[in-house]
Design an enzyme around this catalytic site. Sequence first.
Site, PDB file in Angstrom:
ATOM      1  N   LYS A   1      47.605   3.613   6.164  1.00 42.23           N
ATOM      2  CA  LYS A   1      47.665   2.202   5.777  1.00 42.23           C
ATOM      3  C   LYS A   1      47.215   1.266   6.892  1.00 42.23           C
ATOM      4  O   LYS A   1      46.656   0.197   6.617  1.00 42.23           O
ATOM      5  CB  LYS A   1      49.074   1.836   5.324  1.00 42.23           C
ATOM      6  CG  LYS A   1      50.126   1.837   6.427  1.00 42.23           C
ATOM      7  CD  LYS A   1      51.481   1.385   5.901  1.00 42.23           C
ATOM      8  CE  LYS A   1      52.499   1.327   7.036  1.00 42.23           C
ATOM      9  NZ  LYS A   1      53.820   0.864   6.558  1.00 42.23           N
TER      10      LYS A   1
ATOM     11  N   ARG B   1      66.741   0.081   3.984  1.00 40.86           N
ATOM     12  CA  ARG B   1      65.509  -0.250   3.282  1.00 40.86           C
ATOM     13  C   ARG B   1      65.590   0.496   1.966  1.00 40.86           C
ATOM     14  O   ARG B   1      66.576   0.396   1.255  1.00 40.86           O
ATOM     15  CB  ARG B   1      64.264   0.083   4.117  1.00 40.86           C
ATOM     16  CG  ARG B   1      63.046  -0.765   3.696  1.00 40.86           C
ATOM     17  CD  ARG B   1      61.804  -0.486   4.509  1.00 40.86           C
ATOM     18  NE  ARG B   1      61.154   0.751   4.113  1.00 40.86           N
ATOM     19  CZ  ARG B   1      59.965   1.135   4.532  1.00 40.86           C
ATOM     20  NH1 ARG B   1      59.297   0.384   5.382  1.00 40.86           N
ATOM     21  NH2 ARG B   1      59.435   2.280   4.140  1.00 40.86           N
TER      22      ARG B   1
END
Length: 352
Positions: free
Chosen positions: A35, A128
């Site tokens: 990414k 998260r």
Amino acid sequence: MYPEVVIKIDKYKSNIKSLVERCSGANVKVWIVTKSFCAHPHIVSNLIDCGIDGLADSRIQNLKKMKDLNIKKILLRIPMLNEVDDVIEYADYSLNSEIETIYALGERARKKGKKHNIIIMLDMGDLREGVWPDDVDDFINKVLKIEGVEIKGFGTNLTCYGGVIPDENNLGRLVKIAKEMAEKYKLDLEYISGGNSSSYYLLEDGKLPVGINNLRLGEIAILGRETAFGKRIDMLHDDAFILRAQIVEIKNKPSVPIGNIGMDAFGNKPYYEDRGIIKRAIIAIGRQDINPDGLIPLDPNIDILGASSDHTILDVTKSERDYKVGDVIEFKMDYGSLLKAMTSEYVDKVVV
């Protein structure tokens, strides 16, 4: 064309091969995270022969770029409901923590005559994504009733949000839960994924819990440092990705603005150190493209003073080089700055 990021592909591949070799010795398979460089086709095509087990990205758009590569592709970010068709089409595995999303993946997979592989994410304290450990048993029981998906492993994510350091306790608990669920529900687990570059230090110290057999590595391969404590790894290059920007103005000026100081273009009230009259160089790159606080000049005698959206201002007074308009300044970058530079369409990417 400047500004540009120069990607030294041989150094990057050397880093990956070194990491794969080290991880293989601990029976850990490596997924390389793409990414940060937006799955740049020239880069990813060079990684297939590095011994990695898969390529992982958080964006479906990037996985689409890799659709013709003969290697496992993994969606790192929890799928959005509106993208489940593309997840089935372009990802061999996806990380999941929501039963509604898994229902949707199963439905689409059945319609396409496929079975989609999922990794169940557990929240081991970083807060998260992930199923809370107390709820795992009930969650797995529900997932096993969904046709079209197959549980291929368990994983966790640490440090990215809460800053929680991976250790023998939280990763050990991940292994314990995964093995308990595998035994109870007769799961054929392929992966117990112990996190990202912040977990690597445990492997180096010989403390990675037995049973962790996968790491998702991005920053460590690119910048040559683990992310739990920011330690440089001696065997890795830290200059595989270099930012180059051109000077558009260079003048002797005061170091403190003249007048009443209000907010800058980003709503902050800046502070300026009085250095007297200094030689100031402006380079044609700014906060729209990079995080200036994450730039490390290769010339150690340059100080970064600040940046607007389009310009970054440097103090080159102490440099031994007599900089002029048109000269190029080179920088290493931290992960956040690299991420912005590689995402910006205004920064050229040059693979050498």
